[in-house]
Design a protein around this motif. Structure first.
Motif, PDB file in Angstrom:
ATOM      1  N   ARG A  52       0.843  -1.317  -0.094  1.00 29.75           N
ATOM      2  CA  ARG A  52      -0.148  -0.075  -0.063  1.00 29.75           C
ATOM      3  C   ARG A  52       0.792   1.211   0.029  1.00 29.75           C
ATOM      4  O   ARG A  52       0.433   2.162  -0.758  1.00 29.75           O
ATOM      5  N   LEU A  53       1.707   1.399   0.729  1.00 27.28           N
ATOM      6  CA  LEU A  53       2.941   2.282   0.730  1.00 27.28           C
ATOM      7  C   LEU A  53       3.418   2.708  -0.459  1.00 27.28           C
ATOM      8  O   LEU A  53       3.329   3.857  -0.971  1.00 27.28           O
ATOM      9  N   LEU A  54       3.897   1.595  -1.071  1.00 24.04           N
ATOM     10  CA  LEU A  54       4.689   1.934  -2.557  1.00 24.04           C
ATOM     11  C   LEU A  54       3.681   2.172  -3.507  1.00 24.04           C
ATOM     12  O   LEU A  54       3.948   3.175  -4.323  1.00 24.04           O
ATOM     13  N   SER A  55       2.745   1.685  -3.368  1.00 24.22           N
ATOM     14  CA  SER A  55       1.341   1.817  -4.598  1.00 24.22           C
ATOM     15  C   SER A  55       1.067   3.487  -4.464  1.00 24.22           C
ATOM     16  O   SER A  55       0.825   3.892  -5.499  1.00 24.22           O
ATOM     17  N   ASP A  56       0.930   3.642  -3.177  1.00 25.34           N
ATOM     18  CA  ASP A  56       0.312   5.342  -2.927  1.00 25.34           C
ATOM     19  C   ASP A  56       1.356   6.223  -3.452  1.00 25.34           C
ATOM     20  O   ASP A  56       0.782   7.298  -4.054  1.00 25.34           O
ATOM     21  N   GLU A  57       2.697   5.968  -3.191  1.00 22.48           N
ATOM     22  CA  GLU A  57       3.578   6.842  -3.547  1.00 22.48           C
ATOM     23  C   GLU A  57       4.236   6.934  -5.082  1.00 22.48           C
ATOM     24  O   GLU A  57       4.723   7.813  -5.527  1.00 22.48           O
ATOM     25  N   LEU A  58       4.356   5.394  -5.303  1.00 16.47           N
ATOM     26  CA  LEU A  58       5.089   5.150  -6.555  1.00 16.47           C
ATOM     27  C   LEU A  58       4.325   4.727  -7.817  1.00 16.47           C
ATOM     28  O   LEU A  58       4.471   4.601  -8.966  1.00 16.47           O
ATOM     29  N   GLY A  59       2.912   4.542  -7.584  1.00 16.02           N
ATOM     30  CA  GLY A  59       1.898   3.932  -8.477  1.00 16.02           C
ATOM     31  C   GLY A  59       2.117   2.602  -8.826  1.00 16.02           C
ATOM     32  O   GLY A  59       1.446   2.187  -9.727  1.00 16.02           O
ATOM     33  N   ALA A  60       2.974   1.916  -8.174  1.00 17.73           N
ATOM     34  CA  ALA A  60       3.219   0.461  -8.372  1.00 17.73           C
ATOM     35  C   ALA A  60       3.845  -0.031  -7.145  1.00 17.73           C
ATOM     36  O   ALA A  60       4.443   0.544  -6.244  1.00 17.73           O
ATOM     37  N   GLY A  61       3.377  -1.473  -6.784  1.00 18.29           N
ATOM     38  CA  GLY A  61       3.889  -2.131  -5.511  1.00 18.29           C
ATOM     39  C   GLY A  61       5.278  -2.618  -5.701  1.00 18.29           C
ATOM     40  O   GLY A  61       5.791  -2.640  -7.000  1.00 18.29           O
TER      41      GLY A  61
END
Length: 484
Positions: free
Chosen positions: A118-127
């Protein structure tokens, strides 16, 4: 830079300063590019922006073959920040997901897989898995174009679990089958030649000279402007030779306002390509934003002349945190030349026939190897020997000194070890952890450099003055050493 209009201005002007900060996809072509792409500027209504190449691929865009958006310098924010997202990006870059999967990454960071995704998807647009898959595709592309390995060998060397996954991911990222990029050329004598891009400027003399002055016989060598060293990678030993390249022309491989460092890699196992490249980039601080750093430091009249004379001074880091910790402990209160002599005595004797002066032939000792050495191998006071062994025991027992470490927690853990004071802990933070905001105010070289530049050489007064250099005090540190 904020807002869609600012992003579009960067794309319209082909501004390479923003390569690696964002990527843009063109809806009319289905291709994504770096901001400095020399192709015709698309209409603004046809452009979408992404904070990672993986996010662009995830949204159905394939990489532009003209500007190679997967070959840009990394974003300086992921290189310098100390939060969980930045640490995760650095660990993915080192191949942690390829070797141990997302569970290993989550365990290293102390988070659940779900929360990390969730952290990476929210900030980078990808997990994390999508980020790793895009990186695997880039590694595979390099192996396809630079080696004569078979495609099946390349698939597994790049970290893919199956040939089908390799083909599907490659088509997703590049829009073509892997075989279409195959070239006839193979590495000469097992040497893999690469270009490592960076944002200009880069002061090569300061960077390579710093490393060259601290070489250890058998581990690293500096000759004729080329720096070579050995590396211990997950699947075996490697050696690399690095030297500054010639900047590319407008629209070239590295874009406008950028350049590259030449790298000649010799890998025991091609699966180690990803971590080898990541560690070379960190060693040379190639993902830095020199314009941002120099702007802050040049605002101080005491540093302005030095910055103007030598723009782009980087932070020399390391390829192995434990090695750097040992160097820091040994370097306490002795000269650089003296430290080199003491460190060389910690290495096992090399076979005369194999000991070449032009190429490293030995690896720096592991914690286990150092702990097994007899007392007479340590040419130093007994107290320092005990400190070295305490550091080796801590690393052996789980203390990590790498790009994914929590900087504050690691510093506390180091200070808890006998014989490790603030100077040693901060030197390790500076070079092993890559902390961009460290100043060794009590260091003799620092104080001499400060005095030479007209700055206060009293540690307390210097620390107070240096507040204006945040968050780039580590770069000021290198400049003070050069002034000394």
């Amino acid at each position: 830079m904020e807002g869609v209009e600012s992003y579009y201005r960067a794309v319209s002007s082909r501004d390479s300063r923003f390569d690696g900060r964002f990527w843009f996809g063109v809806t009319s072509t289905g291709i994504y590019c770096r901001p400095s792409c020399p192709a015709r500027t698309p209409k603004s209504e046809n452009v979408k922006y992404f904070v990672s190449a993986a996010a662009a691929a995830r949204n159905g865009f394939r990489a532009c073959r003209r500007c190679a958006p997967d070959a840009v310098p990394g974003s300086p924010q992921w290189d310098n920040r100390a939060d969980v997202t930045a640490r995760a990006v650095r660990l993915i870059g080192d191949g942690v997901v390829d070797r141990g999967g997302v569970p290993e990454l989550a365990a290293r960071l102390g988070y659940t897989e779900r929360h990390l995704n969730r952290l990476l998807s929210d900030e980078l647009g990808a997990g994390p898995l999508a980020l790793a898959r895009t990186q695997r595709a880039q590694t595979a592309k390099t192996l396809i174009t630079k080696t004569g390995l078979g495609l099946s060998e390349i698939a597994f060397a790049a970290g893919f679990g199956s040939i089908r996954q390799f083909n599907d991911t490659f088509r997703e990222v590049y829009g073509c089958a892997p075989s279409t990029l195959r070239r006839e050329a193979a590495p000469v004598d097992g040497v893999l030649s690469l270009r490592l891009s960076y944002r200009a400027p880069l002061h090569g003399e300061a960077l390579f000279g710093f490393l060259g002055a601290r070489t250890i016989s058998g581990v690293d060598v500096y000759e004729d402007g080329r720096y070579s060293r050995s590396m211990s990678l997950p699947h075996g030993m490697a050696t690399v030779t690095l030297w500054p390249g010639t900047p590319a022309p407008h629209g070239g491989e590295t874009g406008v306002g950028s350049g590259f460092v030449e790298a000649a890699l010799r890998l025991a196992d091609m699966r180690d390509l990803t971590p080898a490249v990541a560690r070379c980039r960190r060693l040379l601080d190639l993902d830095a934003d020199p314009a941002a750093v120099d702007a802050v430091l040049a605002a101080d009249p005491a540093l302005a002349t030095a910055v103007a004379a030598e723009p782009g001074v980087r932070l020399p880091r390391s390829v192995d945190g434990f090695e750097m910790a040992v160097r820091a402990v040994v370097g306490q209160q002795i000269s650089v030349a003296g430290a080199r002599t003491v460190l060389a005595r910690l290495l096992p004797p090399a076979e005369a026939a194999a000991d070449r002066s032009d190429l490293p032939t030995r690896l720096f000792p592991t914690p286990e190897e150092l702990l097994a050495l007899p007392d007479e191998a340590f040419s130093m006071p007994a107290s320092r020997r005990r400190t070295l062994r305490a550091v080796a025991e801590a690393v052996r027992d789980g203390l990590r000194l790498d790009a994914g470490s929590d900087r504050a927690a690691t510093r506390e853990a180091l200070l808890a070890l006998p014989g490790v004071g603030p100077w040693t802990a901060d030197y390790i933070a500076l070079r092993a952890l890559g902390d961009p905001d460290v100043l060794l105010t009590t260091d003799l070289g620092t104080r001499r450099g400060a005095k030479a530049l007209g700055l206060p050489d009293d540690p307390v007064e210097l620390a107070r003055h240096a507040e204006r250099w945040r968050p780039w005090r580590s770069y000021a540190q290198i400049r003070l050493w050069r002034a000394a």
